[in-house]
Design a protein around this motif. Sequence first.
Motif, PDB file in Angstrom:
ATOM      1  N   UNK A   1       0.831  -1.205   0.000  1.00  0.00           N
ATOM      2  CA  UNK A   1       0.000   0.000   0.000  1.00  0.00           C
ATOM      3  C   UNK A   1       0.866   1.256   0.000  1.00  0.00           C
ATOM      4  N   UNK A   2       1.958   1.229   0.725  1.00  0.00           N
ATOM      5  CA  UNK A   2       2.856   2.384   0.761  1.00  0.00           C
ATOM      6  C   UNK A   2       3.527   2.574  -0.592  1.00  0.00           C
ATOM      7  N   UNK A   3       3.910   1.478  -1.230  1.00  0.00           N
ATOM      8  CA  UNK A   3       4.489   1.575  -2.581  1.00  0.00           C
ATOM      9  C   UNK A   3       3.460   2.194  -3.520  1.00  0.00           C
ATOM     10  N   UNK A   4       2.212   1.786  -3.394  1.00  0.00           N
ATOM     11  CA  UNK A   4       1.139   2.352  -4.210  1.00  0.00           C
ATOM     12  C   UNK A   4       1.002   3.850  -3.953  1.00  0.00           C
ATOM     13  N   UNK A   5       1.083   4.265  -2.692  1.00  0.00           N
ATOM     14  CA  UNK A   5       0.980   5.687  -2.376  1.00  0.00           C
ATOM     15  C   UNK A   5       2.142   6.476  -2.987  1.00  0.00           C
ATOM     16  N   UNK A   6       3.334   5.878  -3.009  1.00  0.00           N
ATOM     17  CA  UNK A   6       4.489   6.534  -3.626  1.00  0.00           C
ATOM     18  C   UNK A   6       4.255   6.659  -5.138  1.00  0.00           C
ATOM     19  N   UNK A   7       3.752   5.597  -5.748  1.00  0.00           N
ATOM     20  CA  UNK A   7       3.465   5.632  -7.188  1.00  0.00           C
ATOM     21  C   UNK A   7       2.421   6.703  -7.491  1.00  0.00           C
ATOM     22  N   UNK A   8       1.378   6.773  -6.675  1.00  0.00           N
ATOM     23  CA  UNK A   8       0.351   7.805  -6.881  1.00  0.00           C
ATOM     24  C   UNK A   8       0.934   9.201  -6.726  1.00  0.00           C
ATOM     25  N   UNK A   9       1.814   9.381  -5.737  1.00  0.00           N
ATOM     26  CA  UNK A   9       2.437  10.692  -5.535  1.00  0.00           C
ATOM     27  C   UNK A   9       3.293  11.068  -6.738  1.00  0.00           C
ATOM     28  N   UNK A  10       4.013  10.111  -7.288  1.00  0.00           N
ATOM     29  CA  UNK A  10       4.839  10.383  -8.470  1.00  0.00           C
ATOM     30  C   UNK A  10       3.951  10.774  -9.649  1.00  0.00           C
ATOM     31  N   UNK A  11       2.859  10.041  -9.839  1.00  0.00           N
ATOM     32  CA  UNK A  11       1.984  10.319 -10.988  1.00  0.00           C
ATOM     33  C   UNK A  11       1.261  11.652 -10.854  1.00  0.00           C
ATOM     34  N   UNK A  12       1.109  12.175  -9.646  1.00  0.00           N
ATOM     35  CA  UNK A  12       0.472  13.478  -9.456  1.00  0.00           C
ATOM     36  C   UNK A  12       1.395  14.636  -9.823  1.00  0.00           C
ATOM     37  N   UNK A  13       2.683  14.358  -9.877  1.00  0.00           N
ATOM     38  CA  UNK A  13       3.657  15.389 -10.225  1.00  0.00           C
ATOM     39  C   UNK A  13       3.481  15.795 -11.688  1.00  0.00           C
ATOM     40  N   UNK A  14       3.881  17.027 -12.034  1.00  0.00           N
ATOM     41  CA  UNK A  14       3.897  17.380 -13.457  1.00  0.00           C
ATOM     42  C   UNK A  14       4.859  16.434 -14.179  1.00  0.00           C
ATOM     43  N   UNK A  15       4.447  15.914 -15.312  1.00  0.00           N
ATOM     44  CA  UNK A  15       5.237  14.950 -16.069  1.00  0.00           C
ATOM     45  C   UNK A  15       5.485  13.687 -15.228  1.00  0.00           C
TER      46      UNK A  15
END
Length: 131
Positions: free
Chosen positions: A47-61
């Motif tokens: 779940x934490x890995x998923x949250x990191x992935x979501x945070x990355x995808x929210x970034x510009x580019x």
Amino acid sequence: DVTEMEEKEAQAKQEEQIMKEQELSNLLHEKRYLKALGLAISLDRPHTVLMVVKAILKEPDGRRHLEENLVRLRKDQKEAVLAFLVTWNTNSRNCHEAQAVMETLLRHEAPDSLLQFSGIKSAVESLLPYT
């Protein structure tokens, strides 16, 4: 009697776990995603890995940043992420992130390399119905 020694070991492990969780929180706050991904994988926290992935995808580019971070992971870390994304893909809330990670893995790993991943056969069998 080894009870006292076992209690001290358990307490030390718990303190180490708390320190790692604090470090993970700090890495996310500082947007140091590669280290955050590595730490979350080492803690075996899908779940934490998923949250990191979501945070990355929210970034510009974000897609490009996700790609840059996933490519730099070790093989064993990529195997863990593959196992995690199989579970994420079964939930409609997380399927887009799972597909983004899977696309990156498929694009940057050679087929022969992917075949060497542990659990690749069961992962593919589990991904097919939801993909």
